[in-house]
Design an enzyme around this catalytic site. Structure first.
Site, PDB file in Angstrom:
ATOM      1  CB  SER A   1      -0.944   0.003   1.210  1.00  0.00           C
ATOM      2  OG  SER A   1      -0.215  -0.188   2.412  1.00  0.00           O
TER       3      SER A   1
ATOM      4  CD  GLU B   1      -7.554  -5.614   2.011  1.00  0.00           C
ATOM      5  OE1 GLU B   1      -6.429  -6.171   1.920  1.00  0.00           O
ATOM      6  OE2 GLU B   1      -7.783  -4.464   1.596  1.00  0.00           O
TER       7      GLU B   1
END
Ligand code: KIV
Length: 287
Positions: A68, A204
């Protein structure tokens, strides 16, 4: 809380210890101990030394050098362009600052999917940069990779559910594991990774009841992000957690308003310079 020192200087928690709180350096075996005791684990992303030091001092169990970094720090619009070299620089920075937290580094897109051997070569570079474990995305097809890295002494954390590197194949940012069949597939993937030796699994954007079942059934600690409250631990992107941006995903909570505080500090600095109020006498070398 009591700890005893092991020969390598690591504090080993007694069975009476609350979580990893008494641990001087979090190691992968502490993750399994925490799950066995029902103690929740904390993980935050970090991409540089200055942030890593603060998150480490705050007692975060695991610092994830996530890919990320692409969206958060490098200005890309997804994780896909992130290179192994970029991950290595970030991992070195975080590892130099982390005293207590377990440092986990992501294998970026295109550096592990071709074969377990490709994954091993990439993982070795991250471990040399200071990672204590590596994370990569995928279920049963990655079990052999988890095994090979384990044989090489590299702990692995899996990543299931919404896997951002597959955003194109998944048709965007969508909740995964909805419906009986999809939930069974996710559970089978988690079991295969655990069986292959994964030290933990990030889950997730999965419905909370599905995540709860996986957490209960799977022997590996399950670290949720948008996967409800029943997981063995939680992970957030630090900028979402700290309120660095105007927008955060629905599953994230802003535990501070650091972005606004930074904006105000920069404005105050600008005003002081323009007014001639900074630097003052005490900031000045007179000879
Ligand atoms: O790269 C990352 O930040 C991640 C988290 C979303 C778990 O993989």
């Amino acid at each position: 809380m009591s700890t005893t020192d092991s020969p390598d200087g690591t504090a080993v928690p007694s069975l009476a210890d609350p979580g990893t709180a008494g641990v001087r350096k979090v190691r992968v075996h502490h993750l399994a101990q925490a799950k066995a005791r029902g103690e929740r684990l904390t993980m935050l992303t970090a991409y540089d030394a200055v942030t890593a030091r603060i998150l480490d001092e705050a007692g975060t169990d695991m610092l994830l050098v996530g890919d990320s970094i692409g969206n958060v720090a490098l200005g890309y619009d997804s994780t896909l362009p992130v290179s192994l070299d970029e991950m290595i620089v970030a991992t070195r920075s975080v590892a130099r600052a982390a005293r207590r937290a377990l440092v986990v580094a992501d294998l970026p897109f295109g550096t592990y999917e071709a074969s377990p051997q490709q994954a091993l070569a990439s993982a070795v570079r991250l471990v040399r940069a200071g990672a204590n474990a590596v994370k990569f995305e995928g279920g049963r097809p990655r079990a052999d990779t988890v095994r090979l890295l384990g044989q090489a002494g590299i702990p692995v954390i899996g990543h299931l559910g919404f896997t951002p590197q597959s955003v194109n194949a998944l048709g965007g940012f969508r909740v995964q594991g909805r419906g009986e069949e999809a939930a069974e597939t996710l559970l089978a993937d988690a079991m295969a990774l655990a069986e292959a030796g994964a030290a933990a699994i990030v889950l997730e954007m999965v419905p909370a009841p599905v995540a709860a079942r996986i957490t209960e059934t799977c022997p590996a600690p399950i670290i949720g992000i948008g996967a409800g409250a029943q997981c063995d631990g939680q992970v957030l992107v630090w900028t979402d957690m700290a309120g660095m941006t105007d927008w955060a995903p629905r599953f994230a909570r802003q535990f501070g308003q650091v972005g606004e505080a930074l904006r105000q500090a920069a404005q105050a600095y600008g005003e002081a310079v323009r007014e001639g109020a900074f630097p003052a006498e005490e900031h000045t070398f007179s000879h």
